[in-house]
Motif scaffolding. Sequence first.
Motif, PDB file in Angstrom:
ATOM      1  N   LEU A 132      14.324  -1.528   0.820  1.00 44.92           N
ATOM      2  CA  LEU A 132      14.165  -2.263   2.077  1.00 44.92           C
ATOM      3  C   LEU A 132      13.473  -1.427   3.145  1.00 44.92           C
ATOM      4  CD1 LEU A 132      17.584  -4.136   2.255  1.00 44.92           C
ATOM      5  CD2 LEU A 132      15.362  -5.046   1.581  1.00 44.92           C
ATOM      6  N   GLY A 133      13.415  -0.123   2.945  1.00 43.97           N
ATOM      7  CA  GLY A 133      12.631   0.708   3.849  1.00 43.97           C
ATOM      8  C   GLY A 133      11.150   0.390   3.803  1.00 43.97           C
ATOM      9  N   PHE A 134      10.698  -0.337   2.768  1.00 41.04           N
ATOM     10  CA  PHE A 134       9.299  -0.732   2.629  1.00 41.04           C
ATOM     11  C   PHE A 134       9.076  -2.208   2.985  1.00 41.04           C
ATOM     12  CE2 PHE A 134       9.944   2.877  -0.159  1.00 41.04           C
ATOM     13  CZ  PHE A 134       8.851   3.681   0.149  1.00 41.04           C
ATOM     14  N   MET A 135      10.104  -2.859   3.539  1.00 42.40           N
ATOM     15  CA  MET A 135       9.962  -4.266   3.912  1.00 42.40           C
ATOM     16  C   MET A 135       8.968  -4.426   5.056  1.00 42.40           C
ATOM     17  SD  MET A 135      12.917  -6.876   5.283  1.00 42.40           S
ATOM     18  CE  MET A 135      12.803  -6.323   6.991  1.00 42.40           C
ATOM     19  N   ARG A 136       8.115  -5.459   4.947  1.00 44.39           N
ATOM     20  CA  ARG A 136       7.192  -5.768   6.037  1.00 44.39           C
ATOM     21  C   ARG A 136       7.730  -6.924   6.879  1.00 44.39           C
ATOM     22  NH1 ARG A 136       2.341  -5.528   3.721  1.00 44.39           N
ATOM     23  NH2 ARG A 136       1.629  -3.709   4.879  1.00 44.39           N
ATOM     24  N   THR A 137       7.894  -8.094   6.292  1.00 40.49           N
ATOM     25  CA  THR A 137       8.366  -9.260   7.047  1.00 40.49           C
ATOM     26  C   THR A 137       9.775  -9.674   6.654  1.00 40.49           C
ATOM     27  OG1 THR A 137       7.407 -10.796   5.431  1.00 40.49           O
ATOM     28  CG2 THR A 137       6.028 -10.167   7.329  1.00 40.49           C
ATOM     29  N   GLY A 138      10.059  -9.688   5.371  1.00 40.18           N
ATOM     30  CA  GLY A 138      11.363 -10.136   4.906  1.00 40.18           C
ATOM     31  C   GLY A 138      11.605  -9.759   3.462  1.00 40.18           C
ATOM     32  N   ALA A 139      12.875  -9.741   3.079  1.00 42.28           N
ATOM     33  CA  ALA A 139      13.246  -9.393   1.704  1.00 42.28           C
ATOM     34  C   ALA A 139      14.432 -10.238   1.267  1.00 42.28           C
ATOM     35  CB  ALA A 139      13.558  -7.906   1.584  1.00 42.28           C
ATOM     36  N   ASN A 140      14.222 -11.549   1.216  1.00 43.82           N
ATOM     37  CA  ASN A 140      15.182 -12.410   0.535  1.00 43.82           C
ATOM     38  C   ASN A 140      14.964 -12.205  -0.958  1.00 43.82           C
ATOM     39  OD1 ASN A 140      15.790 -13.306   3.073  1.00 43.82           O
ATOM     40  ND2 ASN A 140      15.553 -15.482   2.616  1.00 43.82           N
ATOM     41  N   LEU A 141      15.986 -11.722  -1.642  1.00 42.15           N
ATOM     42  CA  LEU A 141      15.815 -11.251  -3.012  1.00 42.15           C
ATOM     43  C   LEU A 141      16.826 -11.864  -3.966  1.00 42.15           C
ATOM     44  CD1 LEU A 141      15.440  -7.392  -2.373  1.00 42.15           C
ATOM     45  CD2 LEU A 141      13.605  -8.997  -2.944  1.00 42.15           C
ATOM     46  N   GLY A 142      16.350 -12.113  -5.181  1.00 46.08           N
ATOM     47  CA  GLY A 142      17.201 -12.288  -6.334  1.00 46.08           C
ATOM     48  C   GLY A 142      16.747 -11.266  -7.360  1.00 46.08           C
ATOM     49  N   VAL A 143      17.644 -10.384  -7.794  1.00 43.92           N
ATOM     50  CA  VAL A 143      17.315  -9.328  -8.751  1.00 43.92           C
ATOM     51  C   VAL A 143      18.301  -9.405  -9.906  1.00 43.92           C
ATOM     52  CG1 VAL A 143      17.008  -6.851  -9.104  1.00 43.92           C
ATOM     53  CG2 VAL A 143      16.478  -7.851  -6.870  1.00 43.92           C
ATOM     54  N   MET A 144      17.772  -9.441 -11.128  1.00 44.72           N
ATOM     55  CA  MET A 144      18.613  -9.465 -12.323  1.00 44.72           C
ATOM     56  C   MET A 144      18.301  -8.235 -13.168  1.00 44.72           C
ATOM     57  SD  MET A 144      18.824 -12.119 -15.573  1.00 44.72           S
ATOM     58  CE  MET A 144      19.006 -13.583 -14.551  1.00 44.72           C
ATOM     59  N   LEU A 145      19.315  -7.383 -13.351  1.00 43.77           N
ATOM     60  CA  LEU A 145      19.223  -6.217 -14.220  1.00 43.77           C
ATOM     61  C   LEU A 145      19.901  -6.567 -15.542  1.00 43.77           C
ATOM     62  CD1 LEU A 145      18.679  -3.142 -14.740  1.00 43.77           C
ATOM     63  CD2 LEU A 145      20.925  -2.717 -13.699  1.00 43.77           C
ATOM     64  N   GLU A 148       0.822  -1.199   0.000  1.00 38.41           N
ATOM     65  CA  GLU A 148       0.000   0.000   0.000  1.00 38.41           C
ATOM     66  C   GLU A 148       0.863   1.259   0.000  1.00 38.41           C
ATOM     67  OE1 GLU A 148      -0.022  -2.359   2.270  1.00 38.41           O
ATOM     68  OE2 GLU A 148      -1.897  -3.472   1.979  1.00 38.41           O
ATOM     69  N   GLU A 149       1.947   1.244   0.769  1.00 37.22           N
ATOM     70  CA  GLU A 149       2.834   2.404   0.807  1.00 37.22           C
ATOM     71  C   GLU A 149       3.556   2.592  -0.528  1.00 37.22           C
ATOM     72  OE1 GLU A 149       5.440   2.607   4.133  1.00 37.22           O
ATOM     73  OE2 GLU A 149       3.884   2.082   5.593  1.00 37.22           O
ATOM     74  N   LEU A 150       3.989   1.496  -1.136  1.00 41.45           N
ATOM     75  CA  LEU A 150       4.670   1.598  -2.423  1.00 41.45           C
ATOM     76  C   LEU A 150       3.721   2.108  -3.505  1.00 41.45           C
ATOM     77  CD1 LEU A 150       6.784  -1.668  -2.327  1.00 41.45           C
ATOM     78  CD2 LEU A 150       7.702   0.649  -2.545  1.00 41.45           C
ATOM     79  N   ILE A 151       2.469   1.680  -3.471  1.00 40.77           N
ATOM     80  CA  ILE A 151       1.490   2.163  -4.447  1.00 40.77           C
ATOM     81  C   ILE A 151       1.327   3.678  -4.323  1.00 40.77           C
ATOM     82  CG2 ILE A 151      -0.979   2.139  -5.011  1.00 40.77           C
ATOM     83  CD1 ILE A 151      -0.949  -0.874  -4.411  1.00 40.77           C
ATOM     84  N   LYS A 152       1.298   4.180  -3.093  1.00 35.01           N
ATOM     85  CA  LYS A 152       1.186   5.633  -2.893  1.00 35.01           C
ATOM     86  C   LYS A 152       2.420   6.360  -3.405  1.00 35.01           C
ATOM     87  CE  LYS A 152      -1.869   5.369   1.147  1.00 35.01           C
ATOM     88  NZ  LYS A 152      -1.990   5.620   2.615  1.00 35.01           N
ATOM     89  N   VAL A 153       3.599   5.815  -3.126  1.00 31.84           N
ATOM     90  CA  VAL A 153       4.833   6.440  -3.592  1.00 31.84           C
ATOM     91  C   VAL A 153       4.871   6.510  -5.113  1.00 31.84           C
ATOM     92  CG1 VAL A 153       7.335   6.111  -3.752  1.00 31.84           C
ATOM     93  CG2 VAL A 153       6.193   5.870  -1.553  1.00 31.84           C
ATOM     94  N   LEU A 154       4.393   5.461  -5.763  1.00 28.58           N
ATOM     95  CA  LEU A 154       4.410   5.401  -7.220  1.00 28.58           C
ATOM     96  C   LEU A 154       3.273   6.191  -7.854  1.00 28.58           C
ATOM     97  CD1 LEU A 154       5.258   1.612  -7.664  1.00 28.58           C
ATOM     98  CD2 LEU A 154       6.772   3.542  -8.118  1.00 28.58           C
ATOM     99  N   GLY A 155       2.282   6.564  -7.062  1.00 35.26           N
ATOM    100  CA  GLY A 155       1.138   7.287  -7.601  1.00 35.26           C
ATOM    101  C   GLY A 155       0.233   6.425  -8.449  1.00 35.26           C
ATOM    102  N   LEU A 156       0.128   5.153  -8.100  1.00 34.87           N
ATOM    103  CA  LEU A 156      -0.702   4.220  -8.861  1.00 34.87           C
ATOM    104  C   LEU A 156      -2.119   4.195  -8.315  1.00 34.87           C
ATOM    105  CD1 LEU A 156       1.830   1.260  -9.173  1.00 34.87           C
ATOM    106  CD2 LEU A 156       1.368   3.061 -10.838  1.00 34.87           C
ATOM    107  N   GLY A 157      -3.060   3.761  -9.135  1.00 33.83           N
ATOM    108  CA  GLY A 157      -4.454   3.701  -8.734  1.00 33.83           C
ATOM    109  C   GLY A 157      -4.769   2.472  -7.903  1.00 33.83           C
ATOM    110  N   GLU A 158      -5.981   2.451  -7.340  1.00 34.52           N
ATOM    111  CA  GLU A 158      -6.407   1.337  -6.491  1.00 34.52           C
ATOM    112  C   GLU A 158      -6.525   0.033  -7.262  1.00 34.52           C
ATOM    113  OE1 GLU A 158      -9.956   2.404  -4.494  1.00 34.52           O
ATOM    114  OE2 GLU A 158      -9.028   4.000  -3.297  1.00 34.52           O
ATOM    115  N   TRP A 159      -6.643   0.108  -8.589  1.00 38.95           N
ATOM    116  CA  TRP A 159      -6.762  -1.103  -9.398  1.00 38.95           C
ATOM    117  C   TRP A 159      -5.552  -2.022  -9.250  1.00 38.95           C
ATOM    118  CZ3 TRP A 159      -2.930  -1.773 -12.992  1.00 38.95           C
ATOM    119  CH2 TRP A 159      -2.176  -0.650 -13.324  1.00 38.95           C
ATOM    120  N   VAL A 160      -4.415  -1.447  -8.886  1.00 37.70           N
ATOM    121  CA  VAL A 160      -3.200  -2.253  -8.717  1.00 37.70           C
ATOM    122  C   VAL A 160      -3.347  -3.223  -7.551  1.00 37.70           C
ATOM    123  CG1 VAL A 160      -0.727  -2.131  -8.185  1.00 37.70           C
ATOM    124  CG2 VAL A 160      -1.766  -0.441  -9.709  1.00 37.70           C
ATOM    125  N   GLU A 161      -4.068  -2.808  -6.517  1.00 40.06           N
ATOM    126  CA  GLU A 161      -4.178  -3.590  -5.284  1.00 40.06           C
ATOM    127  C   GLU A 161      -4.684  -4.996  -5.547  1.00 40.06           C
ATOM    128  OE1 GLU A 161      -3.837  -4.398  -1.291  1.00 40.06           O
ATOM    129  OE2 GLU A 161      -3.281  -2.487  -2.238  1.00 40.06           O
TER     130      GLU A 161
END
Length: 280
Positions: A178-191, A135-148
Amino acid sequence: MCRMLVMIGHLADFINQYEDVVNGLIKAASNDPYGSRLYGEARHSDGWGKVTLVSRLGGEPSLTVHRSVNPIYSDSLPNSPLSGLVNDGVFIEMIHARAASTGTPINLFSTHPVHAVTGTGDEVYMIHNGSFKKEELIKVLGLGEWVEAKYNDTFVANLALARRVLGNITIDDLRWLLGFMRTGANLGVMLVKHDMIQVIVGGYHARLNDGKDKERDDYYRLYWCRVGESSLYASSTIVDYYKPHGLANCEPLNNGEYHSYNINPRTGDVKLNDKWLISN
């Protein structure tokens, strides 16, 4: 929540290990004692997916993505990406078995790896064990409720990261996410850039001093294993309970430890550039 694998390195190092390692993930998704003790769920049954990059030396890299809403332990798996390969080259794969958080959508949009595009046109793929504050990330991004209703927290988190990235992903980008982490953020990210691949992998989870932190530590522990000259990262259940062949050289990452790799898929150069430690 979820179980995951990330493999980074050379084709030759993984050819003889691949099937046994993936079978370890399948077994962990089917019966996870750590998940049962922490969350009361022994199965990761809400879909699975993987992103794979294979590049023979001197050739053009091939990137494929597979997603399914079926459980990995009862689905028809695609053929091994290493089948029939004998020459060396680069191999990167992130594979994920999902157990959706209560109330989150179960669909292909929310099946990992999720995908986003940066402002410069580079692609970002993410797999994730844990949860973000959607919910916080949606607000930061300025996305609509449809994303939820349509997208899960990992999809939104990856979209937020991609919008922030200028060039490579930095420790400041990761720390911000990670400032938006709720429980955990074990991540694999490929750019995926035109001439270089960046892979970030690591784990972080909250400790709440509520009598369940031992169970959290066990569940979220992520192992770093050396396979020849290459690296493999695996969720705790895979290593502790199912012990795939060839994964004897493993050590747990610290809580908040992430590794950043730069890979040139055409020359075969694989470099661990940074080890980041992010604390509370």
